[in-house]
Design an enzyme around this catalytic site. Structure first.
Site, short mmCIF file in Angstrom:
data_model
loop_
_atom_site.label_atom_id
_atom_site.label_comp_id
_atom_site.label_asym_id
_atom_site.label_seq_id
_atom_site.Cartn_x
_atom_site.Cartn_y
_atom_site.Cartn_z
N ARG A 165 0.64 -0.95 0.14
CA ARG A 165 0.10 -0.02 -0.09
C ARG A 165 1.05 1.36 0.44
O ARG A 165 0.59 2.83 0.62
CB ARG A 165 -1.15 0.41 1.18
N SER A 240 -10.81 -1.45 3.28
CA SER A 240 -9.95 -1.26 4.45
C SER A 240 -9.58 -0.12 4.91
O SER A 240 -9.17 0.81 3.58
CB SER A 240 -8.97 -1.99 4.05
N GLU A 336 -5.13 3.48 6.43
CA GLU A 336 -5.19 3.55 4.29
C GLU A 336 -6.10 4.93 4.14
O GLU A 336 -5.33 4.58 2.71
CB GLU A 336 -5.53 1.90 4.05
N1 EPU Z 1 -10.35 -10.78 10.50
C1 EPU Z 1 -10.92 -11.07 11.08
N2 EPU Z 1 -12.23 -10.20 11.39
C2 EPU Z 1 -12.53 -9.91 10.40
C3 EPU Z 1 -11.94 -9.61 9.03
C4 EPU Z 1 -10.79 -10.60 9.24
O1 EPU Z 1 -10.85 -11.58 11.96
O2 EPU Z 1 -13.24 -8.96 11.04
C5 EPU Z 1 -9.16 -11.77 10.21
C6 EPU Z 1 -9.09 -13.20 8.93
O3 EPU Z 1 -8.66 -13.87 9.99
C7 EPU Z 1 -8.96 -13.65 7.67
C8 EPU Z 1 -7.78 -12.09 7.67
O4 EPU Z 1 -8.32 -11.66 9.02
O5 EPU Z 1 -8.57 -14.51 8.07
C9 EPU Z 1 -7.81 -11.46 6.49
O6 EPU Z 1 -8.67 -10.91 5.91
P1 EPU Z 1 -9.54 -10.36 4.96
O7 EPU Z 1 -8.94 -12.17 3.83
O8 EPU Z 1 -10.82 -9.99 4.59
O9 EPU Z 1 -8.29 -9.51 4.19
P2 EPU Z 1 -7.48 -8.25 4.92
O10 EPU Z 1 -6.56 -8.50 5.49
O11 EPU Z 1 -8.94 -8.14 6.19
C10 EPU Z 1 -6.64 -7.30 3.03
C11 EPU Z 1 -6.94 -5.97 2.13
C12 EPU Z 1 -7.93 -6.07 0.84
C13 EPU Z 1 -7.87 -7.19 -0.21
C14 EPU Z 1 -7.56 -8.15 0.94
C15 EPU Z 1 -7.51 -9.21 0.24
C16 EPU Z 1 -6.05 -4.56 3.54
C17 EPU Z 1 -5.22 -3.29 4.31
N3 EPU Z 1 -6.22 -4.57 3.16
O12 EPU Z 1 -8.06 -7.61 3.77
O13 EPU Z 1 -8.27 -4.60 0.54
O14 EPU Z 1 -9.56 -7.26 -0.45
O15 EPU Z 1 -7.03 -8.17 1.67
O16 EPU Z 1 -6.51 -9.87 -0.21
O17 EPU Z 1 -4.12 -5.36 3.22
C18 EPU Z 1 -8.51 -2.51 0.80
O18 EPU Z 1 -7.29 -2.17 0.89
O19 EPU Z 1 -9.82 -1.33 0.61
C19 EPU Z 1 -8.87 -4.08 1.08
C20 EPU Z 1 -10.32 -4.34 0.60
#
Ligand code: EPU
Length: 341
Positions: A165, A240, A336
Site C-alpha cells: 500500500r 479497508s 490506509e
Molecule cells: N479477520 C478477522 N475479522 C475480520 C476481518 C478479518 O478476524 O473482521 C482476519 C481473518 O483471520 C482473515 C484475515 O483477517 O482470515 C484476513 O482477512 P481478509 O482476507 O478479509 O483480508 P484483510 O487482510 O482484512 C486485505 C486487504 C484488502 C484485500 C484483502 C484480500 C489491506 C489493508 N486490506 O484485507 O484490501 O481485499 O486483503 O487480499 O491490506 C482494501 O485495501 O481496501 C482492501 C479491501
C-alpha cells in the site's frame, strides 16, 4: 472553455457518501485542460486536491479549495507480441472496468484485482492489492504531469518504489503530480494465475471449477468481495480503513501466549503482519453502529456510513478503534484511507 463549479457537493464523488462541499471544482478531461488550469491564478491562489474515484478518501470537513477531478479516458494498446500485450490506461478510467476489459480480452495479470473501486490512475498511488496480487506486478510505467512546472514525467516500475500500500506517490511525489496514465503489461498466453489464497480456492470449488481461467478467477474474486465488502453504492465505505500492521517477532510471540489463534503473515525485515480486521474484531467493534456510522458486520476493517454520517463521525470512530487496539495489543493502526482535513 473550462467550467469552474462553485460550492459543489462531493456526496456522489466519494464512496463514503460524505456530503462535503468543495468551494471550487473543475473536471479535467484532457492534459491541455490540466496545463491551462495549472497556469491559472485560480490554481495558484487556492489549495488544491486531485480527486479520482474518491474511493480511498475521507472528507472530514468541507474542502475550501480547488478540486481537480480526474476525467481522462481511453485505453490503448501500445505494444503487442504473441505472449504479452502492453496497454496504456488513462487515469480517469474506472479500475474495475479496466479489469473487466482485460478479462474479456483474455489478458492475464489483473483478474485478482477485480471489483476494487476507484480510478486506474489512483491505483498505483497505494499499490492496490488483493488475493496475492498487487498492481505493481503488472505496471510497466506511470505517466503524469508535474504540478509545479506543467512538464510531463514518467516513472518506470522501479522508480515508483512500490511497497505494501505504498509508492513514491505517497512520499517524495505526494501532491506534486497529476497522474495521466498507467501502462500495464499483461499476458496473452501462459497466464500465471494466482489461486493460492484460501478464499479463492474455496470459491472455485463452490463454482465447480477444476481448471481455473482468467475469467473464473475474476468471477471468484467478485463473489468473495461481494460477500465480505459492502457495495459503496448501497452502504458508504472506502474498503479497508487501516493497513494491516507489522510487528516484531518478539511482540508477536508475547501476544501468542494470550491469543493462541492470532492470525499472521510473514512481513519484511523479519516482522510479522497481523490482519487489522482481527485486531478490531477482538476489541469488540465488529458490527457496531454509532448513530449513522459503524463497523461492517462481515469485515471489521471496513468502516461504513449508513447514509447521513459525516466525515468527522467516521474519523472519531476510527480514532476510538485505533485507541482500543493500542490499549489491548500495543499496536498502532495507521489509516490506509487518505484523510482530508
Ligand atoms: N479477520 C478477522 N475479522 C475480520 C476481518 C478479518 O478476524 O473482521 C482476519 C481473518 O483471520 C482473515 C484475515 O483477517 O482470515 C484476513 O482477512 P481478509 O482476507 O478479509 O483480508 P484483510 O487482510 O482484512 C486485505 C486487504 C484488502 C484485500 C484483502 C484480500 C489491506 C489493508 N486490506 O484485507 O484490501 O481485499 O486483503 O487480499 O491490506 C482494501 O485495501 O481496501 C482492501 C479491501
Amino acid at each position: 472553455m473550462i467550467e469552474i463549479e462553485h460550492n459543489k457537493s462531493l456526496k456522489h464523488l466519494n464512496t463514503f457518501g460524505i456530503n462535503a462541499k468543495a468551494s471550487l471544482f473543475v473536471s479535467i478531461s484532457s492534459v491541455n485542460d490540466l496545463k491551462e488550469i495549472l497556469q491559472s491564478d485560480l490554481y495558484k491562489q487556492n489549495k488544491s486536491l486531485i480527486l479520482g474515484g474518491g474511493s480511498n478518501m475521507l472528507f472530514k470537513n468541507d474542502f475550501d479549495g480547488l478540486i481537480l477531478k480526474v476525467d481522462l479516458n481511453g485505453i490503448k494498446i501500445v505494444e503487442e507480441s504473441d505472449e504479452y500485450i502492453t496497454i496504456e490506461v488513462a487515469s480517469g478510467e474506472s479500475w474495475h472496468s479496466t479489469v473487466l476489459y482485460c478479462v474479456r480480452n483474455n489478458w492475464g495479470g489483473v483478474e485478482n484485482l477485480s471489483l476494487i473501486p476507484g480510478t486506474s490512475g489512483a491505483a498505483p498511488i497505494q499499490n492496490i492489492g488483493a488475493y496475492g496480487v498487487e498492481i505493481k506486478d503488472v505496471i510497466k510505467k506511470v505517466d503524469g504531469i508535474e504540478l509545479k512546472s506543467g512538464r510531463s514525467i514518467s516513472f518506470s516500475n522501479d522508480e515508483c518504489a512500490f511497497g505494501y500500500r505504498e509508492s513514491i506517490f505517497k512520499h517524495e511525489w505526494k501532491e506534486k503530480i497529476f497522474i495521466s496514465s498507467v501502462t500495464l503489461t499483461l499476458t496473452k498466453k501462459s497466464h500465471r494465475l494466482n489461486t493460492t489464497y484460501g478464499a479463492i480456492q474455496d470459491t472455485l470449488k463452490q463454482l465447480n471449477i477444476v481448471t481455473p481461467t482468467i475469467q473464473s478467477v475474476s468471477e471468484a474474486v467478485i463473489k468473495i468481495r461481494e460477500s465480505k465488502l459492502p457495495d459503496p453504492k448501497v452502504i458508504g465505505n472506502a474498503g479497508s480503513f487501516f493497513k494491516n500492521p507489522s510487528i516484531t517477532l518478539d511482540h508477536y510471540q508475547s501476544l501468542q501466549k494470550s491469543y493462541l489463534t492470532i492470525p499472521s503473515y510473514p512481513s519484511v525485515n523479519q516482522e510479522v503482519k497481523i490482519p487489522a480486521g482481527w485486531l478490531i474484531e477482538q476489541c469488540g467493534w465488529k458490527g457496531k453502529k454509532i448513530n449513522e456510522v459503524g463497523v461492517h458486520a462481515h469485515q471489521a476493517l471496513v468502516l461504513v456510513n449508513y447514509g447521513n454520517g459525516n466525515g468527522k463521525e467516521i474519523f472519531d470512530l476510527a480514532m476510538k478503534i485505533q485507541a482500543s487496539v493500542k490499549e489491548k495489543f500495543n499496536i498502532t493502526l495507521t489509516a490506509e484511507v487518505n484523510i482530508i482535513e
